[in-house]
Write a protein that holds these residues in place. Structure first.
Motif, PDB file in Angstrom:
ATOM      1  N   ARG A   1       0.819  -1.211   0.000  1.00 20.13           N
ATOM      2  CA  ARG A   1       0.000   0.000   0.000  1.00 20.13           C
ATOM      3  C   ARG A   1       0.853   1.261   0.000  1.00 20.13           C
ATOM      4  N   ALA A   2       2.057   1.166   0.531  1.00 23.44           N
ATOM      5  CA  ALA A   2       2.962   2.312   0.558  1.00 23.44           C
ATOM      6  C   ALA A   2       4.389   1.830   0.741  1.00 23.44           C
ATOM      7  N   THR A   3       5.320   2.628   0.260  1.00 23.09           N
ATOM      8  CA  THR A   3       6.745   2.372   0.453  1.00 23.09           C
ATOM      9  C   THR A   3       7.413   3.721   0.676  1.00 23.09           C
ATOM     10  N   SER A   4       8.707   3.735   0.890  1.00 20.25           N
ATOM     11  CA  SER A   4       9.404   5.009   1.055  1.00 20.25           C
ATOM     12  C   SER A   4      10.763   4.938   0.391  1.00 20.25           C
ATOM     13  N   VAL A   5      11.393   6.106   0.281  1.00 19.00           N
ATOM     14  CA  VAL A   5      12.672   6.241  -0.403  1.00 19.00           C
ATOM     15  C   VAL A   5      13.727   6.674   0.601  1.00 19.00           C
TER      16      VAL A   5
ATOM     17  N   PRO B   1       6.430   9.209  12.754  1.00 17.02           N
ATOM     18  CA  PRO B   1       7.175   9.501  11.528  1.00 17.02           C
ATOM     19  C   PRO B   1       6.947  10.932  11.064  1.00 17.02           C
ATOM     20  N   VAL B   2       8.009  11.536  10.541  1.00 10.65           N
ATOM     21  CA  VAL B   2       7.932  12.861   9.936  1.00 10.65           C
ATOM     22  C   VAL B   2       8.019  12.674   8.423  1.00 10.65           C
ATOM     23  N   ILE B   3       7.007  13.121   7.712  1.00  7.37           N
ATOM     24  CA  ILE B   3       6.941  12.921   6.257  1.00  7.37           C
ATOM     25  C   ILE B   3       7.061  14.266   5.554  1.00  7.37           C
ATOM     26  N   ASP B   4       8.025  14.351   4.656  1.00  4.59           N
ATOM     27  CA  ASP B   4       8.225  15.570   3.872  1.00  4.59           C
ATOM     28  C   ASP B   4       7.240  15.638   2.717  1.00  4.59           C
ATOM     29  N   ARG B   5       7.217  14.590   1.888  1.00  6.60           N
ATOM     30  CA  ARG B   5       6.347  14.554   0.713  1.00  6.60           C
ATOM     31  C   ARG B   5       5.848  13.132   0.480  1.00  6.60           C
ATOM     32  N   THR B   6       4.674  13.047  -0.139  1.00  8.49           N
ATOM     33  CA  THR B   6       4.124  11.758  -0.574  1.00  8.49           C
ATOM     34  C   THR B   6       3.885  11.818  -2.080  1.00  8.49           C
ATOM     35  N   TYR B   7       4.433  10.843  -2.801  1.00  9.01           N
ATOM     36  CA  TYR B   7       4.312  10.770  -4.251  1.00  9.01           C
ATOM     37  C   TYR B   7       3.411   9.601  -4.631  1.00  9.01           C
ATOM     38  N   PRO B   8       2.727   9.684  -5.791  1.00 12.05           N
ATOM     39  CA  PRO B   8       2.023   8.507  -6.308  1.00 12.05           C
ATOM     40  C   PRO B   8       3.011   7.494  -6.869  1.00 12.05           C
ATOM     41  N   PHE B   9       2.559   6.264  -7.006  1.00 11.94           N
ATOM     42  CA  PHE B   9       3.420   5.168  -7.456  1.00 11.94           C
ATOM     43  C   PHE B   9       4.123   5.484  -8.769  1.00 11.94           C
ATOM     44  N   ALA B  10       3.418   6.086  -9.716  1.00  8.91           N
ATOM     45  CA  ALA B  10       3.990   6.344 -11.043  1.00  8.91           C
ATOM     46  C   ALA B  10       5.141   7.338 -11.004  1.00  8.91           C
ATOM     47  N   GLU B  11       5.295   8.070  -9.899  1.00  9.11           N
ATOM     48  CA  GLU B  11       6.322   9.104  -9.816  1.00  9.11           C
ATOM     49  C   GLU B  11       7.499   8.694  -8.925  1.00  9.11           C
TER      50      GLU B  11
ATOM     51  N   ALA C   1      18.609  14.556  -3.610  1.00 10.68           N
ATOM     52  CA  ALA C   1      19.086  15.938  -3.540  1.00 10.68           C
ATOM     53  C   ALA C   1      19.448  16.348  -2.118  1.00 10.68           C
ATOM     54  N   GLY C   2      18.940  15.614  -1.121  1.00 13.58           N
ATOM     55  CA  GLY C   2      19.346  15.830   0.250  1.00 13.58           C
ATOM     56  C   GLY C   2      18.636  16.929   0.994  1.00 13.58           C
ATOM     57  N   HIS C   3      17.487  17.362   0.477  1.00 14.40           N
ATOM     58  CA  HIS C   3      16.771  18.461   1.130  1.00 14.40           C
ATOM     59  C   HIS C   3      15.514  18.014   1.855  1.00 14.40           C
ATOM     60  N   ALA C   4      15.218  16.721   1.865  1.00 15.73           N
ATOM     61  CA  ALA C   4      13.988  16.251   2.487  1.00 15.73           C
ATOM     62  C   ALA C   4      14.059  16.416   4.006  1.00 15.73           C
ATOM     63  N   SER C   5      12.968  16.899   4.584  1.00 18.43           N
ATOM     64  CA  SER C   5      12.832  16.994   6.027  1.00 18.43           C
ATOM     65  C   SER C   5      12.026  15.786   6.485  1.00 18.43           C
ATOM     66  N   GLY C   6      12.686  14.791   7.031  1.00 16.38           N
ATOM     67  CA  GLY C   6      12.019  13.540   7.335  1.00 16.38           C
ATOM     68  C   GLY C   6      12.033  12.617   6.136  1.00 16.38           C
ATOM     69  N   LYS C   7      10.940  11.924   5.916  1.00 16.46           N
ATOM     70  CA  LYS C   7      10.894  10.859   4.911  1.00 16.46           C
ATOM     71  C   LYS C   7      10.129  11.258   3.650  1.00 16.46           C
ATOM     72  N   VAL C   8      10.506  10.612   2.543  1.00 17.25           N
ATOM     73  CA  VAL C   8       9.805  10.717   1.270  1.00 17.25           C
ATOM     74  C   VAL C   8       9.058   9.401   1.056  1.00 17.25           C
ATOM     75  N   VAL C   9       7.752   9.480   0.894  1.00 14.68           N
ATOM     76  CA  VAL C   9       6.885   8.306   0.896  1.00 14.68           C
ATOM     77  C   VAL C   9       6.197   8.147  -0.448  1.00 14.68           C
ATOM     78  N   ILE C  10       5.917   6.890  -0.816  1.00 13.40           N
ATOM     79  CA  ILE C  10       5.193   6.552  -2.036  1.00 13.40           C
ATOM     80  C   ILE C  10       3.882   5.882  -1.659  1.00 13.40           C
ATOM     81  N   SER C  11       2.786   6.383  -2.177  1.00 16.00           N
ATOM     82  CA  SER C  11       1.483   5.756  -1.965  1.00 16.00           C
ATOM     83  C   SER C  11       1.136   4.902  -3.182  1.00 16.00           C
ATOM     84  N   ILE C  12       0.808   3.630  -2.932  1.00 17.18           N
ATOM     85  CA  ILE C  12       0.536   2.702  -4.034  1.00 17.18           C
ATOM     86  C   ILE C  12      -0.942   2.324  -4.002  1.00 17.18           C
TER      87      ILE C  12
END
Length: 336
Positions: free
Chosen positions: A42-46, A305-315, A325-336
Motif C-alpha cells: 500500500r505504501a513504500t518510502s525512499v 514519523p515525519v513525512i516531507d512529501r508523498t508521491y504517487p506510485f507512477a512518480e 538531492a538531500g533536502h527532504a525533512s524527514g521521509k519521502v513516501v510513495i502511496s501505491i
C-alpha cells in the motif's frame, strides 16, 4: 503486477540522451516461499539506500561484497527497502501472520512494486494508530536510529546526545528515540529545519549554517553522526573521554564516499579513548523484534514519523531524485 524494474545503473530521472534506469513494467506476481509472506504493498518510502543501489555508487562498494551493488549491473531488480500493506498469502511455515493482516516490513528490496514477498523475520504488525503511508516511513530509518542509539551507542537516561543530521529520515527518529530513552538531545540541522527539530523533542538545536558544533565547547556522551559533515578528529573535541561515536552515513561521492569517511573515522578510533561504532541495519538479524519495539513506541505516542512529501506510485523516479538531492525533512513516501 506493476513494478519499477532496475535493469541498469543510472540517474533516477529521465535524461535526454540516456533515459531512466527505472522502468515501470508488468512482471509476474511473486510466490511466497515456505517462510515468506506475500504482501500487497500500500505504501513504500525512499532513502539513500535506494539511490546508492540505483546509481551503483560509491563505485568501491561494487567490489567490496557483503550485499553491495553488483559489479556491472544491479544486484536488485526491484528497489524499495520499506513496505507497508496487507498480507495476501503466507508460506506453509509462517505462523505469525494470516491474510488480511496489516503489516509493515523491511525487506531491503522489492518495495517498488504492487506485491512483494517478505521473510517472516522481517515483518511485523503495523502500528494501529498510523496510516500505511506513515508506517512505510518507519522501517529502515527508524530501525537504523534504534540500533545506533540502543545497541551501538548504548544510550542511558541522562546522557547528553548529539545528532548530526537531525532533520532527515534517520535523524528525526533518532531525536525522538533518544528523548524516549531519557537523554538530553542536541540536534544539528540547517536553518529551515530548526523549528522542526525542536518540535520533535530536541532540547537544543544547532544551526550548522551559523555555528560549528565541533567548536561549541560543549561535551556529549554519544555523538550520532548521520551527516558525516565533520571529521572524526573534529567530532572528538566535543565528546567526553568515554563517549561513543556512532557512524550511520557520510557525504556522498561517486568513488569512495561515504566509505572513506567511515573507514578513516574507525581507523582513528583505534588510538583514542572514545568508542567508535558503525551501525549496520542491513545485516541485523533482529528486524522483526525491532519493528515490534518501534510499533509499541509509536502506539504509545513516544515517536512518530515525519513525512516531507508523498508521491504517487507512477512518480517513484521523481521521488528518488528528490530524496537524493538531500533536502527532504524527514521521509519521502510513495502511496501505491
Amino acid at each position: 503486477m506493476k513494478a519499477f524494474v532496475l535493469p541498469s545503473y543510472g540517474s533516477p530521472l529521465v535524461l535526454p540522451s540516456y533515459g531512466s534506469p527505472l522502468v515501470l513494467t508488468d512482471v509476474d506476481q511473486p510466490l511466497p516461499r515456505d517462510d515468506e509472506v506475500l504482501v500487497r504493498v500500500r505504501a513504500t518510502s525512499v532513502q539513500p539506500y535506494d539511490w546508492h543501489y540505483l546509481r551503483g555508487e560509491p563505485y568501491i562498494a561494487r567490489v567490496m561484497g557483503g550485499g553491495g551493488p553488483g559489479l556491472r549491473k544491479p544486484r536488485f531488480g526491484v528497489l524499495g527497502a520499506d513496505v507497508a500493506g496487507e498480507v495476501e498469502a503466507v508460506g506453509k511455515d509462517v505462523t505469525g501472520f494470516r491474510p488480511g493482516d496489516e503489516v509493515y516490513a523491511m525487506p531491503k528490496q522489492g518495495g517498488f512494486a504492487e506485491y512483494v514477498c517478505v521473510p517472516e523475520s522481517e515483518l511485523a504488525l503495523k502500528p494501529r494508530n498510523v496510516s500505511f503511508e506513515e508506517a512505510a516511513a518507519v522501517p529502515m530509518a527508524a530501525c537504523t536510529a534504534l540500533l545506533a542509539l540502543r545497541d551501538d551507542g548504548r544510550v542511558q537516561a541522562g546522557d547528553r546526545v548529539l545528532v548530526n543530521g537531525a532533520s532527515g529520515g534517520v535523524g528525526t527518529f533518532a531525536v525522538q528515540l533518544a528523548k524516549a530513552f531519557g537523554a538530553h538531545v542536541t540536534g544539528v540541522c540547517g536553518s529551515r529545519n530548526v523549528g522542526l527539530v525542536r518540535s520533535i523533542g530536541a532540547d537544543e538545536v544547532v544551526d550548522y549554517t551559523k555555528e560549528d558544533f565541533t567548536r561549541s565547547g560543549r561535551r556529549y556522551d554519544l555523538l550520532l553522526d548521520i551527516a558525516g559533515s565533520r571529521s572524526g578528529s573534529a567530532c572528538r573535541r566535543v565528546m567526553t573521554r568515554k563517549a561513543a561515536h556512532v557512524l550511520v552515513g557520510g557525504p556522498a561521492g561517486r568513488w569512495f564516499q561515504p566509505a572513506s569517511h567511515v573507514f578513516a573515522t574507525v581507523a582513528a578510533g583505534l588510538f583514542v579513548s572514545q568508542r567508535v561504532a558503525v551501525t549496520d541495519v542491513v545485516h541485523c538479524t533482529e528486524t522483526r523484534q525491532n519493528l515490534v519495539t518501534l510499533a509499541e513506541l509509536i502506539e504509545g505516542g513516544e515517536i512518530h514519523p515525519v513525512i516531507d512529501r508523498t508521491y504517487p506510485f507512477a512518480e517513484i523516479p521523481a521521488a528518488v531524485s528528490y530524496q537524493e538531492a538531500g533536502h527532504a525533512s524527514g521521509k519521502v513516501v510513495i502511496s501505491i
